[in-house]
Scaffold this motif. Structure first.
Motif, PDB file in Angstrom:
ATOM      1  N   UNK A   9      58.389 -24.878  35.371  1.00  0.00           N
ATOM      2  CA  UNK A   9      58.346 -23.721  34.479  1.00  0.00           C
ATOM      3  C   UNK A   9      58.350 -22.438  35.290  1.00  0.00           C
ATOM      4  N   UNK A  10      58.997 -21.423  34.738  1.00  0.00           N
ATOM      5  CA  UNK A  10      58.997 -20.076  35.308  1.00  0.00           C
ATOM      6  C   UNK A  10      58.287 -19.170  34.320  1.00  0.00           C
ATOM      7  N   UNK A  16      49.935  -8.698  31.818  1.00  0.00           N
ATOM      8  CA  UNK A  16      50.695  -9.937  31.613  1.00  0.00           C
ATOM      9  C   UNK A  16      50.899 -10.659  32.943  1.00  0.00           C
ATOM     10  N   UNK A  17      51.174  -9.897  34.024  1.00  0.00           N
ATOM     11  CA  UNK A  17      51.355 -10.517  35.333  1.00  0.00           C
ATOM     12  C   UNK A  17      50.077 -11.203  35.799  1.00  0.00           C
ATOM     13  N   UNK A  18      48.926 -10.541  35.602  1.00  0.00           N
ATOM     14  CA  UNK A  18      47.653 -11.134  35.995  1.00  0.00           C
ATOM     15  C   UNK A  18      47.387 -12.422  35.208  1.00  0.00           C
ATOM     16  N   UNK A  19      47.668 -12.355  33.889  1.00  0.00           N
ATOM     17  CA  UNK A  19      47.471 -13.551  33.064  1.00  0.00           C
ATOM     18  C   UNK A  19      48.419 -14.673  33.487  1.00  0.00           C
ATOM     19  N   UNK A  20      49.660 -14.299  33.829  1.00  0.00           N
ATOM     20  CA  UNK A  20      50.637 -15.296  34.267  1.00  0.00           C
ATOM     21  C   UNK A  20      50.225 -15.970  35.564  1.00  0.00           C
ATOM     22  N   UNK A  21      49.658 -15.198  36.502  1.00  0.00           N
ATOM     23  CA  UNK A  21      49.208 -15.792  37.755  1.00  0.00           C
ATOM     24  C   UNK A  21      48.075 -16.792  37.532  1.00  0.00           C
ATOM     25  N   UNK A  22      47.150 -16.433  36.621  1.00  0.00           N
ATOM     26  CA  UNK A  22      46.065 -17.366  36.322  1.00  0.00           C
ATOM     27  C   UNK A  22      46.569 -18.636  35.658  1.00  0.00           C
ATOM     28  N   UNK A  23      47.545 -18.470  34.757  1.00  0.00           N
ATOM     29  CA  UNK A  23      48.127 -19.631  34.085  1.00  0.00           C
ATOM     30  C   UNK A  23      48.828 -20.546  35.088  1.00  0.00           C
ATOM     31  N   UNK A  24      49.615 -19.959  36.010  1.00  0.00           N
ATOM     32  CA  UNK A  24      50.323 -20.775  37.002  1.00  0.00           C
ATOM     33  C   UNK A  24      49.353 -21.487  37.939  1.00  0.00           C
ATOM     34  N   UNK A  66      52.085 -29.420  38.116  1.00  0.00           N
ATOM     35  CA  UNK A  66      53.363 -28.920  37.626  1.00  0.00           C
ATOM     36  C   UNK A  66      54.005 -27.988  38.653  1.00  0.00           C
ATOM     37  N   UNK A  67      55.305 -28.016  38.716  1.00  0.00           N
ATOM     38  CA  UNK A  67      56.049 -27.034  39.503  1.00  0.00           C
ATOM     39  C   UNK A  67      56.080 -25.734  38.714  1.00  0.00           C
ATOM     40  N   UNK A  68      55.514 -24.666  39.258  1.00  0.00           N
ATOM     41  CA  UNK A  68      55.442 -23.403  38.540  1.00  0.00           C
ATOM     42  C   UNK A  68      55.823 -22.231  39.412  1.00  0.00           C
ATOM     43  N   UNK A  69      56.626 -21.307  38.870  1.00  0.00           N
ATOM     44  CA  UNK A  69      57.148 -20.172  39.626  1.00  0.00           C
ATOM     45  C   UNK A  69      57.029 -18.899  38.815  1.00  0.00           C
ATOM     46  N   UNK A  70      56.988 -17.760  39.516  1.00  0.00           N
ATOM     47  CA  UNK A  70      57.047 -16.469  38.839  1.00  0.00           C
ATOM     48  C   UNK A  70      57.449 -15.411  39.850  1.00  0.00           C
ATOM     49  N   UNK A  71      57.832 -14.248  39.360  1.00  0.00           N
ATOM     50  CA  UNK A  71      58.175 -13.120  40.207  1.00  0.00           C
ATOM     51  C   UNK A  71      56.938 -12.255  40.401  1.00  0.00           C
ATOM     52  N   UNK A  72      56.687 -11.848  41.621  1.00  0.00           N
ATOM     53  CA  UNK A  72      55.490 -11.077  41.942  1.00  0.00           C
ATOM     54  C   UNK A  72      55.788  -9.613  42.231  1.00  0.00           C
ATOM     55  N   UNK A  73      57.023  -9.178  41.958  1.00  0.00           N
ATOM     56  CA  UNK A  73      57.441  -7.831  42.343  1.00  0.00           C
ATOM     57  C   UNK A  73      57.733  -6.930  41.151  1.00  0.00           C
ATOM     58  N   UNK A  74      57.259  -7.299  39.958  1.00  0.00           N
ATOM     59  CA  UNK A  74      57.408  -6.462  38.760  1.00  0.00           C
ATOM     60  C   UNK A  74      58.860  -6.097  38.475  1.00  0.00           C
ATOM     61  N   UNK A  75      59.756  -7.048  38.628  1.00  0.00           N
ATOM     62  CA  UNK A  75      61.166  -6.794  38.332  1.00  0.00           C
ATOM     63  C   UNK A  75      61.429  -6.834  36.835  1.00  0.00           C
ATOM     64  N   UNK A  76      62.635  -6.447  36.459  1.00  0.00           N
ATOM     65  CA  UNK A  76      63.001  -6.420  35.042  1.00  0.00           C
ATOM     66  C   UNK A  76      63.066  -7.841  34.483  1.00  0.00           C
ATOM     67  N   UNK A 103      61.033 -21.586  30.569  1.00  0.00           N
ATOM     68  CA  UNK A 103      60.634 -20.238  30.954  1.00  0.00           C
ATOM     69  C   UNK A 103      59.661 -19.715  29.899  1.00  0.00           C
ATOM     70  N   UNK A 104      58.491 -19.294  30.325  1.00  0.00           N
ATOM     71  CA  UNK A 104      57.496 -18.706  29.429  1.00  0.00           C
ATOM     72  C   UNK A 104      57.546 -17.195  29.616  1.00  0.00           C
ATOM     73  N   UNK A 105      57.887 -16.464  28.567  1.00  0.00           N
ATOM     74  CA  UNK A 105      58.040 -15.011  28.627  1.00  0.00           C
ATOM     75  C   UNK A 105      56.795 -14.380  28.028  1.00  0.00           C
ATOM     76  N   UNK A 106      56.125 -13.545  28.838  1.00  0.00           N
ATOM     77  CA  UNK A 106      54.844 -12.980  28.429  1.00  0.00           C
ATOM     78  C   UNK A 106      54.794 -11.495  28.783  1.00  0.00           C
TER      79      UNK A 106
END
Length: 419
Positions: free
Chosen positions: A327-328, A336-344, A352-362, A378-381
């Motif tokens: 999941x991405x 939302x980024x902080x919540x996403x990091x905790x979720x991952x 689980x294989x989990x990924x996200x962007x850490x640079x606040x991109x679009x 992909x989970x959009x938050x």
């Protein structure tokens, strides 16, 4: 000047290593089921081990070894093959006292200074299997069954051929060599320069020369099977009977010999005809004389080595395709980024294989990245969705999406197919 890697020692980039990991993982699981334990020997040994074990008249010792003198004035060699180091470790650590039949395997790099070409490298990798301590034909049959299961059932490589032969032992090998030497001596002018040298040192090596002139002579030359002693003939008959019982298909190849001098009796190769000239994926046989050659008592043994690079080149296209997995988490906004990091963190710790962007991109940039990473979901938050306790879950394979509640989201995601 920009530095480059050494020719014949290729890098394995991230887009390639997934296939290597699959091969290595499947190998470990299968070998453990057959009762084999992993051994890891150093990548360099004393040069004498390979000179004595492999044989002075072999191409490996004469032309291909990477040998150097270290600061202690010790002559060392990067290992060109794995069986001699295992034999040394078997003796040094008195492994015979632990089990009557010692069953070992290894995975790792080997080194030979050859002309790099497709399927042949200066640093290459092997899977090796060694069964040390028994001369029974049943050991030969089980080792070959293991190899066939690995190549056909685990790697699922189609159209493979198993070639089988017997090359005799200390009792009948002199007769085999003498008959072949006399035959080739009368025709030595037609041999290639390498085989003219082999004629006195190790005439059996002429049998697997690829030069057309030598192949023509070998076709009519005396074959090892014609000169087997009674014991070797009986051993080979029993091996064949067991392989027939296990329904392992094979072809008798009377020209098949092994390039290393420690082999005796059973010899075999697995061939992939689709690979062209470098088509041998694996080879092995019985080497009842090696332990004695490197300083131990007379000890029967049986094994094989698999070229991992050639296995990778042989994998069916379906096996080479990336599988959508994991999941991405795409986020918009600081909270939302902080919540996403905790979720991952929670998802990763559950496997689980989990990924996200850490640079606040679009969001658009993050979705492109999710596609590149080959994730299944992909989970959009965003900050607004976070405030409502919701997110959007997109199935990247089916290209559909739905709104999900964040309450119990970890359990919901862990229950999805393809994570």
């Amino acid at each position: 000047m920009k530095l480059k890697g050494v020719r014949g020692a290729p890098d394995l980039l991230p887009q390639e290593t997934a296939r290597w990991q699959r091969v290595e993982t499947a190998t470990r699981f299968l070998l453990q089921r057959y009762g084999y334990a992993e051994i890891r020997t150093p990548v360099f040994e004393r040069t004498e081990l390979f000179v004595r074990g492999i044989g002075e008249g072999t191409d490996i010792v004469e032309k291909e070894m990477y040998t150097f003198i270290d600061q202690g004035e010790v002559n060392l060699t990067l290992r060109p093959e794995g069986t001699a180091p295992v034999a040394r470790a078997y003796l040094e650590h008195q492994m015979a006292a632990q089990f009557p039949l010692v069953k070992l395997y290894y995975l790792g790099p080997m080194f030979r200074r050859e002309r790099p070409q497709s399927g042949r490298y200066r640093q290459f990798h092997q899977i090796g299997v060694e069964a040390i301590g028994s001369d029974q034909p049943a050991v030969d049959a089980e080792v070959i069954d293991l190899l066939w299961a690995l190549m056909v059932e685990e790697f699922r490589i189609p159209d493979l051929q198993l070639r089988l032969n017997s090359i005799g032992d200390a009792a009948c090998r002199p007769t085999i060599r003498d008959r072949l030497r006399r035959y080739m001596t009368d025709r030595s002018s037609a041999l290639c320069p390498d085989c003219q040298g082999r004629l006195t040192r190790n005439p059996l090596r002429i049998m697997d020369c690829k030069q057309p002139g030598c192949q023509h002579l070998v076709a009519e030359a005396p074959k090892p099977l014609e000169s087997l002693c009674e014991a070797c003939a009986a051993h080979f008959t029993e091996v064949r009977g067991l392989l027939d019982h296990l329904k392992i298909p094979y072809t008798i190849d009377e020209r098949l010999v092994r390039g290393l001098e420690y082999y005796t009796k059973t010899a075999f190769e697995v061939i992939n005809p689709r690979l062209g000239a470098q088509n041998a994926l694996a080879g092995g046989g019985r080497y009842d004389g090696l332990i004695e050659v490197v300083g131990g008592p007379s000890t029967p043994a049986m094994g094989f080595a698999v070229g991992i690079e050639r296995v990778i080149a042989s994998l069916p296209s379906a096996e080479e395709e990336d599988v959508l997995r994991g999941i991405y988490v795409a986020t918009l906004g600081r909270e939302a980024q902080r919540a996403g990091m905790g979720l991952l963190q929670e998802l990763r710790r559950r496997g689980m294989r989990g990924l996200m962007n850490l640079e606040a991109r679009s969001l658009k940039s993050q979705m492109r990245q999710a596609n590149k990473e080959r994730v299944r979901y992909c989970l959009i938050l965003g900050d607004e969705e976070l405030g409502r306790g919701q997110a959007t879950l997109r199935d990247m394979m089916k290209a559909d999406q739905t709104s999900v509640e964040l309450v119990h989201i970890v359990e919901r995601l862990m229950g999805l197919e393809g994570v």
